[in-house]
Design an enzyme around this catalytic site. Structure first.
Site, PDB file in Angstrom:
ATOM      1  CG  ASN A 104      -2.589  -0.395   1.013  1.00 28.44           C
ATOM      2  OD1 ASN A 104      -2.524  -1.151   0.076  1.00 28.44           O
ATOM      3  ND2 ASN A 104      -3.341  -1.021   1.867  1.00 28.44           N
TER       4      ASN A 104
ATOM      5  CD  GLN B  54      -7.556   5.534  11.052  1.00 30.09           C
ATOM      6  OE1 GLN B  54      -7.390   6.583  10.831  1.00 30.09           O
ATOM      7  NE2 GLN B  54      -8.215   5.252  12.761  1.00 30.09           N
ATOM      8  CD  GLU B  55      -3.247   0.581   5.147  1.00 31.42           C
ATOM      9  OE1 GLU B  55      -2.297   0.070   6.056  1.00 31.42           O
ATOM     10  OE2 GLU B  55      -3.553  -0.508   3.970  1.00 31.42           O
ATOM     11  CB  SER B  56      -8.495   4.310   4.089  1.00 32.06           C
ATOM     12  OG  SER B  56      -8.268   4.701   5.016  1.00 32.06           O
TER      13      SER B  56
END
Lengths: 311, 266
Positions: A104, B54-56
């Site tokens: 990611n 958060q990575e999002s």
């Protein structure tokens, strides 16, 4: 010039067998209406990508439209491992897809590089792990390690990605494709802009004047967009901030159904092949679960100060 | 002295152990469930200036319930900033601003390497797992990484089947050879039986404390490598009253943490 069309026509015209397709979303705004249409039109041999894939990618894999997956992750989140993904890799059902493993960090950076016309991008992850040892269809083009020309330290380079078509679902767009999004972004902005053309699915089509009231929210400019489709409820069972919530019971229904090949086939028949378009899907949802369940997903309203760009 | 009520469940103890690792002002990158709960306990007790992301793409969210994923709708309203993956994973994590990362692993080895890719052979796996997601970059780049794992000889391993996420890789000096940033790497493994900390010289996870109800012998027997025992090994401090109060009354009012009991964290 209006690019407004139906999802059926957008997919017919712009997604072809063998294409490399970026599909945006992060539970937030997955373009499910487009995904169902791709399956209905029985596309095959697609290469698909995005960071943090969930039920939508699992569905595409189970439906057999995918040949290759440039991946960072795929699971059903709260509902555990992706059943179709597992069956494909472990048992070759319906066939074994090829997977290129990234993370990611590296994958969104590759899309960013693609969006910016960079040939590759240095990233600081993956080194020293088995992520380096596994190479699939990208072969030696998966990455390169060089000594930095600046300070000599080992540096990992990963290639830019430029999908043939990007598909995103956003809150609103105008008829020319200027697309506005808010809430969790994932890799949507870079993924769409890295693509050679973009299909914009949106909750509502608004005028160019409305776009101009808050232009900082535009993530894709109209000139990159090939088609605009108004698809209310188009991200369900994912959510769209300001429109509707994630549908947890439906997530459970998909998990249960996809536990077996038969259950998955029945799910496809009921929710994809048996329905003509997203309007029919929404109608079926209401008939199946009741209007109260549908209404229960609708977002509340909580406005801040309206923004002003005036001078 | 702290008050220690004895009506807690094991996942609550584990969450409190994670919270105690956080220092006031830390920037913490969290996944769902445990990590968020742990970091939030710290924020509501000894480390009020803790900042979660958060990575999002979310920074300083104010969810009204525990998030069920890093893309959860409840993370949107009230956050201080929402961008995307290149913002959080690129600008903040790779940019070197993240103090603490929380990770869970299907399989964790003595050097803190984590496998979330496959069980068995990569080309013919017994189980295909989700893959890296944000785990590899968090393990590579966060200054202190806290790992949550089930304590048994299947989930802990001398060597994982596949290194998805780097711990100390092959041991001392390996991270440095690969050019990973200085002063990064795993600092703690929290299991349902014990806390394992990494020896500064050997980089092996060693027994630091065993949870109430467990023992040195039980922990050693449940660990598939020759587990070294720290000189100052002791029983893990149980949850403090104020930690449990924050957890139950402010963070996880719906008792989501109980699902970890069903997952075997008992």
């Amino acid at each position: 010039m209006s690019k407004v069309t139906t999802m059926k026509q957008a997919i017919e015209a712009h997604v072809h067998d063998g294409d490399f397709v970026y599909i945006g979303g992060y539970i937030c705004r997955p373009p499910f209406a487009a995904i169902h249409e791709i399956i209905r039109q029985r596309r095959k041999d697609l290469t698909i990508t995005r960071s943090n894939a969930t039920d939508d990618f699992d569905l595409l894999i189970g439906a057999g439209v995918v040949k290759r997956f440039i991946a960072s992750f795929l699971s059903l989140g709260f509902y555990g491992l992706g059943r179709c993904y597992r069956r494909s890799i472990e048992k070759g059902i319906p066939h074994k897809i090829e997977v290129e493993e990234y993370s990611n960090l590296s994958l969104p950076m590759m899309l960013m590089a693609g969006a910016m016309g960079m040939p590759f991008v240095p990233v600081k992850d993956m080194v020293g792990t088995d992520m380096m040892k596994v190479k699939s269809f990208m072969g030696d083009g998966k990455y390169k390690v060089i000594d930095s020309p600046f300070d000599g330290t080992p540096t990992l380079l990963v290639p830019a990605l430029n999908p043939d078509v990007g598909i995103i679902h956003v809150q609103q767009a105008d008829e020319n494709g200027n697309a506005q999004m808010w809430g969790i972004g994932g890799d949507c902005k870079h993924g769409a802009n890295a693509s050679k053309k973009v299909i914009v699915s949106c909750e509502r089509i608004v005028s160019r004047e409305v776009i101009g009231k808050d232009p900082s929210r535009t993530i894709v400019p109209g000139f990159k967009v090939a088609a605009v489709v108004e698809e209310p409820f188009g991200a369900h069972p994912g959510y769209t901030p300001g429109f509707y919530d994630v549908d947890f019971p439906f997530g459970s229904l998909y998990q249960q159904a996809s536990n077996t090949v038969e259950g998955f086939e029945a799910f496809l028949e009921e929710w994809v092949f048996g329905l003509e378009d997203r309007a029919a899907y929404t109608q079926h949802y209401v008939e199946r679960f009741g209007y109260a369940a549908f209404k229960g997903l609708q977002a509340g309203f909580d406005y801040g100060y309206p923004v002003s760009y005036s001078y | 002295m702290h008050e220690h009520p004895n009506d807690y469940i094991k996942p609550e103890l584990m969450a409190c152990c994670g919270a105690r690792e956080i220092r006031d002002g830390d920037v913490v990158i969290v996944g769902t469930g445990f990590p968020t709960i742990s970091a939030s306990i710290a924020k509501h007790t000894h480390a009020p200036r803790t900042m979660l992301m958060q990575e999002s793409g979310v920074y300083d969210a104010r969810p009204r319930r525990p998030a069920l994923s890093v893309g959860d709708p409840c993370l949107n309203p009230g956050a201080a900033m929402i961008g995307g993956l290149t913002d959080v994973m690129g600008m903040f994590l790779q940019g070197g601003w993240v103090n603490v990362g929380f990770l869970a692993g299907s399989q964790v080895d003595k050097y803190g390497n984590i496998n979330t890719t496959v069980i068995g052979d990569y080309d013919r796996p017994k189980s295909r797992l989700p893959g890296s997601g944000g785990a590899n970059p968090i393990g590579a780049l966060a200054q202190r990484v806290i790992i949550i794992a089930l304590h048994n000889t299947r989930r802990l391993a001398e060597k994982v089947d596949f290194i998805t996420t780097p711990g100390y890789i092959d041991g001392p000096g390996t991270r440095e050879r690969w050019g990973l940033p200085k002063n990064t790497g795993p600092s703690l493994i929290i299991t349902n039986k014990a806390l394992l900390r990494f020896d500064p010289d050997s980089k092996e996870a060693c027994l630091a404390s065993y949870h109430p109800g467990s023992s040195i012998d039980e922990v050693v027997a449940s660990t598939p490598w020759d587990l070294k025992v720290a000189d100052d090994v002791h029983e893990t401090e149980p949850p403090r009253a104020e930690e449990l109060k924050a957890l139950r009354e402010r963070i996880d009012t719906i008792g989501l943490i109980k699902v970890y009991e069903q997952k075997g964290y008992v």
